[in-house]
Design a protein around this motif. Structure first.
Motif, PDB file in Angstrom:
ATOM      1  N   TYR A 264     -85.558  95.860  76.894  1.00 24.33           N
ATOM      2  CA  TYR A 264     -85.700  94.668  77.754  1.00 24.33           C
ATOM      3  C   TYR A 264     -84.350  94.326  78.357  1.00 24.33           C
ATOM      4  N   ARG A 265     -84.375  93.387  79.279  1.00 27.17           N
ATOM      5  CA  ARG A 265     -83.116  92.904  79.848  1.00 27.17           C
ATOM      6  C   ARG A 265     -82.495  91.888  78.902  1.00 27.17           C
ATOM      7  N   GLN A 270     -76.998  86.235  76.025  1.00 29.74           N
ATOM      8  CA  GLN A 270     -76.630  87.416  75.231  1.00 29.74           C
ATOM      9  C   GLN A 270     -75.502  88.180  75.922  1.00 29.74           C
ATOM     10  N   GLY A 296     -84.328  83.299  66.697  1.00 31.71           N
ATOM     11  CA  GLY A 296     -85.082  83.946  67.765  1.00 31.71           C
ATOM     12  C   GLY A 296     -84.322  84.117  69.060  1.00 31.71           C
ATOM     13  N   LYS A 299     -79.878  87.392  68.267  1.00 33.19           N
ATOM     14  CA  LYS A 299     -78.524  87.665  67.788  1.00 33.19           C
ATOM     15  C   LYS A 299     -78.338  89.141  67.426  1.00 33.19           C
ATOM     16  N   THR A 300     -79.454  89.797  67.042  1.00 33.44           N
ATOM     17  CA  THR A 300     -79.320  91.191  66.628  1.00 33.44           C
ATOM     18  C   THR A 300     -78.708  92.060  67.726  1.00 33.44           C
ATOM     19  N   ARG A 449     -91.864  83.701  75.905  1.00 34.20           N
ATOM     20  CA  ARG A 449     -92.367  83.208  74.625  1.00 34.20           C
ATOM     21  C   ARG A 449     -93.037  81.864  74.822  1.00 34.20           C
TER      22      ARG A 449
END
Ligand code: ADP
Ligand code: MG
Length: 693
Positions: A264-265, A270, A296, A299-300, A449
């Motif tokens: 995804y973008r 981020q 949500g 952060k990963t 979402r």
């Protein structure tokens, strides 16, 4: 004894006039041992004896406190039952007569002689039997030519230590102690309009005028923030001063490949945060940065980008999570992703056998792997890296100074550090807890979402809720049912969860259910989680272990039982487990909301999904101590300061502290020696000793 010496900050309270060893023990129960403690033991309110009411006002003050000045006319002692005495005094002032009563203070019958003028404070009650108002006396003062009505302090006190005694002792100390030296440099004080410390302390105890004590309070609130920020500023300067950091390469094959394979973008937030981190990593000073992002927020991805930057620069990196489940989860996600790019990721976890661990450590030491993911055990155990350059700490609360030190020892170089947290900390709190770290905020959610709808429900409505759960599962979605489990009642809680699990299995006989709780072995937990991820399990029944970081986008319902037993921060973290996919998710907070506080808390969850707003509500309701982990991390006690209301003072104090340290990074100037001493006194050993040596 005192008469042989001068009263100082360190004088033991028991040597003060009129105290002695027995009373000293009472002072100790209030935490007061030395004169300094008493000077900083501030009243919680004042009684303004420069303004009092008159007898005429009494009816309006029914059930309230009143202050009257009157002349004693008669005094009577009676004993309605054994061991119970009442002293009744009739008094008058210029507007009329009134009655005051003392219970079980027989001596008052002798103290109060007709003709005396007294100032008396107490509560107005109506004596039904005699059909008249009376004052239940709480405090009094005999008016003598020397006595001057004043604004008096009211302190929190304890049985056996009267308000009067405490007040007298404070007055005695203030009268005897030489003028207190002010550690704040005069120029700083002037710039920020702060009154002198000596005046501020005296005013706090015995204000001369109503208007003057806010200035005193402001000065002392400033101090509370200032010394915390001074410690932060010193630490901040230390991280950066002279330490040569690793210059990582922000551009390279790995990062390029990673961007290409992203499904995804990245969100704007981020990208911005990754940029800030890469810039730090490329820089010549070691990074100390906090990346904050609500549950949500993705952060990963930020973590992965930073890890790759380290690896493409030829270094090893570590990622540490607060729990095994979370470490496992990170590993599952990250390893799969990075394997494709040829990056070697290992996990170091409780489920590994000793032999496995040995082999894993060998690979780390030989740099046969690039990234290790685990819990904090990664740094505590005897793990040796060949070339560690970068560490991410994913956590909910502060990683201690000691652990950071341990970390530094893992590498010959000054490693870069990134702390990631999902705990939405209000800004003010962040400045005091993480004030020595640079900060990046991921303040945007990935698109697409639907927000989670939250409902409060009573236990009686459980049947209906479970039917909703059934409907979602029939449509292929998954659900969490969460039970609270706290240390104090762990056994009972666990039993309740296990029993409910059995029941739920019968109710949902057409589905697979899994049970997850802290008593399971690491491997068992991992197996249950894996099944849930693979959709072999539709309903996951869990105690709080899913609190952090579990990511299953297909989960669309969450039921939280006994929701009133969770703190707001926890509820928010829990709820963050759903609403990660496109399906509009719901969260049910089941509780027999008992106290108004728990109602407010649950309602706040219904009203907003903004973690920062919730954190402020929590701060208002319960104070800073409730933030998970904050209490254990040496969070400063603010006595006068209010983290919400006093934010402007905090900002000023922070600016002042950082400016001062910039000019004098080691607090070496002679005019800063008293600041250094005061910082040490206040931090009670919490400040790293290296900062002050
Ligand atoms: P956090 O750790 O901040 O709670 P995660 O990193 O687990 O959040 O991400 C939450 C979910 O959002 C994951 O399923 C992840 O794949 C997804 N995600 C992350 N970034 C994006 C993005 N830019 N666009 C869409 N989905 C994203
Ligand atoms: Mg660097």
């Amino acid at each position: 004894m005192l008469q042989f010496g001068v009263l100082t900050f360190n004088t033991d309270i028991q040597y003060l006039k009129g105290v002695g060893p027995i009373l000293a023990r009472k002072f100790q129960t209030l935490g007061l041992r030395r004169v300094a403690d008493l000077l900083y033991y501030f009243p919680f309110r004042y009684e303004d004896r420069t303004k009092f009411q008159s007898a005429l006002d009494i009816p309006q003050y029914l059930h309230k406190h009143i202050l009257l000045c009157g002349q004693v006319i008669t005094v009577k002692l009676s004993q309605p039952r054994p061991h119970f005495y009442i002293v009744r005094a009739e008094l008058r002032d210029s507007t009329g007569f009134f009655r005051a009563v003392w219970f079980n203070q027989k001596f008052m019958a002798k103290t109060l002689r007709p003709g005396l003028e007294i100032l008396i404070s107490g509560k107005v009650v109506f004596n039904d039997y005699e059909k008249q108002f009376q004052i239940e006396a709480e405090d009094y003062e005999i008016i003598t030519p020397a006595f001057k009505p004043a604004i008096l302090p009211v302190y929190n006190t304890t049985a056996g230590l009267s308000q009067k005694k405490l007040r007298q002792t404070a007055a005695f100390v203030l009268a005897q102690i030489p003028k207190l030296a002010d550690p704040l440099p005069p120029a700083l004080r002037q710039r920020h309009n702060l009154i002198d410390l000596d005046a501020a302390i005296r005013e706090m105890h015995f204000p001369l005028r109503r208007e003057s004590w806010p200035l005193a309070k402001q000065r002392l609130v400033f101090d509370e923030f200032f010394y915390v920020e001074l410690g932060m500023a010193l630490r901040y300067a230390r991280h950066r001063a002279g330490l040569a950091g690793i210059r990582f390469q922000p551009r390279g094959k790995l990062l390029d490949a990673y961007y290409q394979t992203l499904p995804y973008r990245l969100t704007g937030a981020q990208r911005r945060v990754i940029q800030e981190i890469l810039q730090d990593m490329a820089g010549g000073q070691p990074m100390n940065r906090l990346a904050q992002g609500d549950v949500g927020s993705g952060k990963t991805e930020v973590a992965v980008a930073a890890l790759l930057c380290a690896v493409q620069s030829g270094y090893q990196a570590a990622l540490m999570a607060p729990t095994e489940v979370l470490a496992e989860q990170h590993f599952a996600k990250i390893e799969k992703r990075l394997r494709a790019l040829g990056v070697r990721v290992i996990s170091l976890l409780g489920r590994h056998t000793q032999t496995e661990k040995k082999e894993l450590c060998r690979r780390l030491a030989a740099q046969e792997c690039d990234i290790v993911i685990g819990t904090q055990a990664v740094i505590q155990e005897k793990v040796i890296f060949k070339k560690l350059g970068f560490v991410i700490i994913d956590e909910q609360h502060r990683f201690g100074v000691v652990q950071r030190q341990l970390l530094k020892e893992k590498s010959a170089e000054n490693v870069d550090l990134l702390v990631m947290t999902a705990t939405p900390i209000p800004r003010t709190l962040a400045l005091t807890v993480y004030g020595d770290l640079d900060r990046s905020i991921i303040d945007e959610m990935p698109p697409g979402r639907a927000p989670v709808r939250t409902y409060r429900a009573r236990p009686a409505e459980r049947g209906k809720i479970l039917e909703l759960v059934r409907r979602e599962c029939q449509q292929g979605f998954q659900a969490y049912i969460v039970y609270p489990l706290v240390a104090e009642s762990e056994k009972i809680d666990l039993k309740a969860a296990v029993e409910s699990f059995a029941q739920l299995r019968r109710i949902f006989s057409e589905f697979e259910l899994g049970l997850l709780h802290g008593r399971l072995k690491a491997a068992e937990k991992a197996a249950v989680m894996q099944k849930f991820r693979d959709r072999e399990i539709q309903i996951l029944v869990a105690t709080t272990v899913i609190e952090v970081g579990v990511d299953v986008p297909n989960a669309a319902v969450m039921v939280i039982e006994n929701a009133d037993r969770f703190g707001l921060a926890q509820l928010h973290q829990l709820r963050g487990r759903v609403g990660r996919g496109a399906r509009a998710a719901s969260c049910f907070l089941v509780a027999e909301a008992k106290s108004p506080e728990s109602k407010t808390r649950l309602q706040a969850m219904v009203d907003t999904t903004d973690g920062f707003k919730l954190a402020e509500v929590d701060l208002k309701l319960r104070g800073p101590g409730d933030f998970v982990g904050v209490a254990q991390s040496g969070f400063p006690d603010f006595i006068l300061a209010d983290l919400l209301k006093d934010e402007p003072i905090l900002q000023t104090a922070r600016t002042a502290a950082f400016a001062l340290v910039q000019a004098d990074p080691a607090l070496a100037l002679p005019e800063h020696q008293s600041l250094r001493a005061e910082l040490r006194r206040r931090s009670r050993g919490l400040i790293d000793y290296i900062l002050l040596n």
